[in-house]
Design a protein around this motif. Structure first.
Motif, PDB file in Angstrom:
ATOM      1  N   SER A 251      32.281  21.239 -34.750  1.00 34.51           N
ATOM      2  CA  SER A 251      33.425  22.067 -35.165  1.00 34.51           C
ATOM      3  C   SER A 251      32.960  23.451 -35.603  1.00 34.51           C
ATOM      4  O   SER A 251      33.563  24.488 -35.240  1.00 34.51           O
ATOM      5  CB  SER A 251      34.180  21.383 -36.304  1.00 34.51           C
ATOM      6  N   ILE A 252      31.874  23.475 -36.376  1.00 37.67           N
ATOM      7  CA  ILE A 252      31.331  24.771 -36.829  1.00 37.67           C
ATOM      8  C   ILE A 252      30.891  25.626 -35.641  1.00 37.67           C
ATOM      9  O   ILE A 252      31.198  26.828 -35.565  1.00 37.67           O
ATOM     10  CB  ILE A 252      30.140  24.539 -37.792  1.00 37.67           C
ATOM     11  N   ALA A 253      30.214  24.978 -34.676  1.00 36.35           N
ATOM     12  CA  ALA A 253      29.727  25.716 -33.499  1.00 36.35           C
ATOM     13  C   ALA A 253      30.897  26.234 -32.678  1.00 36.35           C
ATOM     14  O   ALA A 253      30.870  27.391 -32.197  1.00 36.35           O
ATOM     15  CB  ALA A 253      28.837  24.800 -32.652  1.00 36.35           C
ATOM     16  N   ILE A 254      31.926  25.415 -32.505  1.00 29.52           N
ATOM     17  CA  ILE A 254      33.078  25.834 -31.701  1.00 29.52           C
ATOM     18  C   ILE A 254      33.802  27.013 -32.368  1.00 29.52           C
ATOM     19  O   ILE A 254      34.175  27.992 -31.712  1.00 29.52           O
ATOM     20  CB  ILE A 254      34.035  24.650 -31.491  1.00 29.52           C
ATOM     21  N   ILE A 255      34.025  26.914 -33.685  1.00 27.76           N
ATOM     22  CA  ILE A 255      34.706  28.004 -34.407  1.00 27.76           C
ATOM     23  C   ILE A 255      33.855  29.282 -34.366  1.00 27.76           C
ATOM     24  O   ILE A 255      34.370  30.398 -34.175  1.00 27.76           O
ATOM     25  CB  ILE A 255      35.007  27.578 -35.854  1.00 27.76           C
ATOM     26  N   TRP A 256      32.542  29.115 -34.544  1.00 26.70           N
ATOM     27  CA  TRP A 256      31.638  30.283 -34.549  1.00 26.70           C
ATOM     28  C   TRP A 256      31.653  30.993 -33.184  1.00 26.70           C
ATOM     29  O   TRP A 256      31.930  32.197 -33.090  1.00 26.70           O
ATOM     30  CB  TRP A 256      30.231  29.824 -34.900  1.00 26.70           C
ATOM     31  N   PHE A 257      31.351  30.222 -32.131  1.00 27.78           N
ATOM     32  CA  PHE A 257      31.286  30.846 -30.813  1.00 27.78           C
ATOM     33  C   PHE A 257      32.682  31.204 -30.305  1.00 27.78           C
ATOM     34  O   PHE A 257      32.849  32.181 -29.558  1.00 27.78           O
ATOM     35  CB  PHE A 257      30.593  29.904 -29.815  1.00 27.78           C
ATOM     36  N   GLY A 258      33.684  30.428 -30.725  1.00 33.63           N
ATOM     37  CA  GLY A 258      35.054  30.752 -30.322  1.00 33.63           C
ATOM     38  C   GLY A 258      35.517  32.073 -30.910  1.00 33.63           C
ATOM     39  O   GLY A 258      36.222  32.859 -30.237  1.00 33.63           O
ATOM     40  N   SER A 259      35.139  32.321 -32.171  1.00 35.19           N
ATOM     41  CA  SER A 259      35.517  33.609 -32.789  1.00 35.19           C
ATOM     42  C   SER A 259      34.883  34.784 -32.046  1.00 35.19           C
ATOM     43  O   SER A 259      35.494  35.853 -31.904  1.00 35.19           O
ATOM     44  CB  SER A 259      35.111  33.620 -34.263  1.00 35.19           C
ATOM     45  N   LEU A 260      33.646  34.568 -31.585  1.00 32.45           N
ATOM     46  CA  LEU A 260      32.990  35.610 -30.804  1.00 32.45           C
ATOM     47  C   LEU A 260      33.720  35.839 -29.481  1.00 32.45           C
ATOM     48  O   LEU A 260      33.847  36.995 -29.022  1.00 32.45           O
ATOM     49  CB  LEU A 260      31.524  35.234 -30.541  1.00 32.45           C
ATOM     50  N   ARG A 261      34.194  34.735 -28.864  1.00 34.69           N
ATOM     51  CA  ARG A 261      34.940  34.851 -27.607  1.00 34.69           C
ATOM     52  C   ARG A 261      36.260  35.583 -27.828  1.00 34.69           C
ATOM     53  O   ARG A 261      36.682  36.402 -26.986  1.00 34.69           O
ATOM     54  CB  ARG A 261      35.210  33.457 -27.026  1.00 34.69           C
ATOM     55  N   ILE A 262      36.903  35.318 -28.960  1.00 38.86           N
ATOM     56  CA  ILE A 262      38.185  35.978 -29.262  1.00 38.86           C
ATOM     57  C   ILE A 262      37.976  37.457 -29.511  1.00 38.86           C
ATOM     58  O   ILE A 262      38.746  38.324 -29.026  1.00 38.86           O
ATOM     59  CB  ILE A 262      38.866  35.314 -30.477  1.00 38.86           C
ATOM     60  N   SER A 263      36.917  37.767 -30.274  1.00 36.11           N
ATOM     61  CA  SER A 263      36.639  39.186 -30.562  1.00 36.11           C
ATOM     62  C   SER A 263      36.304  39.965 -29.304  1.00 36.11           C
ATOM     63  O   SER A 263      36.515  41.190 -29.219  1.00 36.11           O
ATOM     64  CB  SER A 263      35.495  39.314 -31.574  1.00 36.11           C
ATOM     65  N   GLY A 264      35.799  39.280 -28.297  1.00 35.10           N
ATOM     66  CA  GLY A 264      35.484  39.936 -27.028  1.00 35.10           C
ATOM     67  C   GLY A 264      36.621  39.872 -26.039  1.00 35.10           C
ATOM     68  O   GLY A 264      36.429  40.158 -24.854  1.00 35.10           O
ATOM     69  N   ASN A 265      37.803  39.433 -26.508  1.00 35.53           N
ATOM     70  CA  ASN A 265      39.014  39.326 -25.673  1.00 35.53           C
ATOM     71  C   ASN A 265      38.833  38.398 -24.466  1.00 35.53           C
ATOM     72  O   ASN A 265      39.451  38.594 -23.411  1.00 35.53           O
ATOM     73  CB  ASN A 265      39.462  40.721 -25.185  1.00 35.53           C
ATOM     74  N   HIS A 266      37.957  37.390 -24.639  1.00 32.79           N
ATOM     75  CA  HIS A 266      37.785  36.398 -23.575  1.00 32.79           C
ATOM     76  C   HIS A 266      38.609  35.120 -23.841  1.00 32.79           C
ATOM     77  O   HIS A 266      38.665  34.243 -22.981  1.00 32.79           O
ATOM     78  CB  HIS A 266      36.307  36.003 -23.457  1.00 32.79           C
ATOM     79  N   MET A 267      39.234  35.072 -25.019  1.00 34.83           N
ATOM     80  CA  MET A 267      39.937  33.836 -25.399  1.00 34.83           C
ATOM     81  C   MET A 267      41.032  34.195 -26.400  1.00 34.83           C
ATOM     82  O   MET A 267      40.883  35.125 -27.209  1.00 34.83           O
ATOM     83  CB  MET A 267      38.935  32.852 -26.034  1.00 34.83           C
TER      84      MET A 267
END
Length: 575
Positions: A251-267
């Motif tokens: 969960s921590i890894a998904i939230i961490w990398f997911g936030s990076l994906r969101i900040s890069g407008n990929h998600m």
């Protein structure tokens, strides 16, 4: 365990319904995160309240449908598992009933009880879990991966690390736990054996002041079982913390990398929320599989023990084409019979030949271990002769239908065994359709009517387990009444008068004569006074025939018989 699942065939329709309901429930669970993502992405972000309410209502309908499917699946899976357990217990019980005494000795009564109860319960519980998770867990895992990849393929690389770690943990724990489950069931057998011996032999234990010794035996068996159970549960219990730890780090890894994906407008945020739920579904499905891996090893051990019983073929089976005697009289003939117990160095019986005819009393006497009880156990086929023949009216008992054979015999065992129930019910074990008059007559002949009448409830008096609320002599008389009520062609009394006083013994034998005038009577006895009036006395010594004849004839030509008589009767009585 797969072999036992053939007993699910009568429940194929409800089992298929369970799988269908679980499939629909899994579809609803997989669809809900996507709907939630749509609400966030298209409703919350854009401030479209109408869209939120419409999709939210749709989510409620999907969740309600999934809930109904879950309830239905639980109901039908429970019915299938309980029916399966009931049928399997019935099958096992019926199979064990056909065992000869050799199979009982080989497996052990305590182990048979454990296998019929605890082992079947283990398999039944796993069946319930399999029905619920066999479709759900793989579908949730595979479907969750597909849906997660559809939301963001790069973020799905987290599963490349997570899934192998979980699979490795499950394999490691299961491989260490399976051998311990086998040992656990054997130690449960041992505990049941010690407990059964203590409870059934409580009078002996107390009379010899062996209570402390028996407590020590029980404590040793109980401690051994507990230590193994703690060890196996510690191993299996370590699986859940590992699973939770991996899930939380995931969960921590998904939230961490997911936030990076969101900040890069990929998600989008909604997709990350859906992805996180799919990840939990994937990991939860793996957790369900791990729970199956916890229970399946023990159930596989239990199923192997059940199959061992079901696949044990009895040495004593009905012939494919049973023969029937043309003349029903009850003549019992032993022709050069030899019998050896499995594993014994010497035969228990060697070369025994004699004939017992209707209207006659044939007595069998001999010292302890001479083979008297073994000899008469060959008549109803509790054991089969190793060589030679046991015949009834000229037909080998091995060629007769067992039920038809035993229906012709009234057998009174050496140890009088009574069942929980009324006195009348116990006598009716000999003849289920016996009338009150027949029951009364059998009790009178067996010299049991007097003590029955003194009881408050008479024939309706309830006997405790094993007949513990009546004396040994009363047990024997009720056992004799049970044999008399069926009025068989052949009566077999295996030392059935040993607990009776001389007066009752004499009265009983006198009452038996008119009742058995047309029947063949075989009496195993220790007392010379019981056999003196027999038409024929068979004398055994260490499994061999030492002599045969009347009392007078044996006194003249049988040394063994003279020694037995001299040890029991005075010179005046002998004369």
């Amino acid at each position: 365990m797969i072999k036992l699942f053939r007993y699910i065939r009568p429940y194929r329709i409800p089992a298929a319904l369970v799988l269908l309901l679980v499939f629909l429930q899994s579809l609803s669970d997989l669809y809900l995160p996507t709907l939630m993502a749509d609400i966030v992405n298209l409703g919350v972000v854009k401030g479209d309240t109408a869209y939120i309410l419409r999709i939210g209502g749709y989510m409620l309908l999907v969740a309600a449908a999934g809930g109904l499917c879950s309830v239905g699946a639980s109901y039908y899976s429970s019915r299938v598992a309980v029916g399966f357990g009931r049928d399997l217990r019935g099958r096992l019980f019926g199979h064990v009933e056909n065992f000869s005494l050799r199979e009982f000795d080989q497996i052990g009564t305590a182990s048979l009880i454990t296998r019929t109860t605890n082992d079947i319960t283990q398999v039944q519980q796993v069946l319930t879990m399999i029905l619920r998770m066999m479709i759900s867990a793989p579908m949730m895992c595979i479907g969750g991966i597909i849906m997660a990849v559809s939301k963001d393929a790069k973020l799905s690389l987290v599963f490349v690390v997570v899934i192998p770690v979980l699979a490795g943990a499950i394999f490691l724990v299961a491989s260490r736990g399976i051998p311990l489950f086998k040992a656990l069931q054997k130690k449960l057998d041992r505990l049941n054996l010690v407990l059964r011996e203590h409870l059934t032999g409580i009078r002996v234990v107390r009379s010899f002041n062996r209570i402390d010794h028996e407590k020590e035996r029980f404590d040793d068996a109980n401690r051994d079982l507990t230590q193994t159970a703690v060890r196996v549960n510690r191993i299996m219990g370590s699986l859940m913390p590992i699973m939770m730890l991996v899930m939380n780090f995931s969960s921590i890894a998904i939230i961490w990398f997911g936030s990076l994906r969101i900040s890069g407008n990929h998600m989008q945020i909604g997709d990350l929320m859906a992805f996180l739920q799919y990840a939990m579904q994937i990991l939860f499905s793996l957790m369900m599989l791990s729970m199956m891996f916890v229970m399946i090893p023990r159930a596989s051990v239990s199923s192997a023990r059940i199959n061992e019983v079901l696949e044990t073929s009895t040495d004593i089976a009905n012939p494919s084409a049973p023969q029937h005697a043309e003349i029903r009289g009850g003549t019992v003939e032993f022709r050069n019979v030899t019998f050896r117990y499995p594993g014994a160095e010497e035969p228990a019986l060697s070369g025994i030949s004699f004939t017992a005819r209707p209207g006659e009393v044939t007595a069998i006497i001999g010292g302890t271990g001479a083979g008297k009880s073994t000899l008469i156990h060959l008549i109803p086929r509790f054991y089969d002769a190793g060589s030679g023949q046991v015949l009834i009216d000229g037909v080998d008992v091995r060629k007769m239908d067992q039920e038809a054979l035993r229906a012709r015999i009234g057998f009174v065992p050496q140890q009088a065994l009574l069942f929980t129930g009324t006195i009348a019910d116990n006598i009716k074990h000999g003849k289920e359709e016996a009338t009150d008059e027949e029951i009364r007559r059998a009790a009178e002949v067996a010299q049991a009517a007097d003590f029955i009448d003194r009881m408050k409830e008479g024939m309706d008096t309830v006997l405790a387990q094993g007949g513990s609320n009546v004396s040994g002599g009363q047990k024997q008389r009720l056992s004799i009444a049970r044999a008399l009520v069926r009025r068989p062609e052949i009566y077999v009394f295996d030392d059935s008068f040993s607990a009776l006083d001389f007066k009752t013994d004499a009265k009983l034998r006198a009452a038996l004569k008119p009742e058995t005038t047309d029947a063949t009577v075989l009496i195993v006895a220790q007392r010379v006074s019981t056999v003196m009036d027999a038409n024929r006395i068979v004398v055994l010594e260490e499994g061999h025939l030492a002599g045969i004849g009347t009392h007078r004839e044996l006194m003249e030509n049988c040394t063994v018989y003279r020694e037995i008589v001299a040890s029991q009767l005075s010179e005046e009585e002998i004369a």
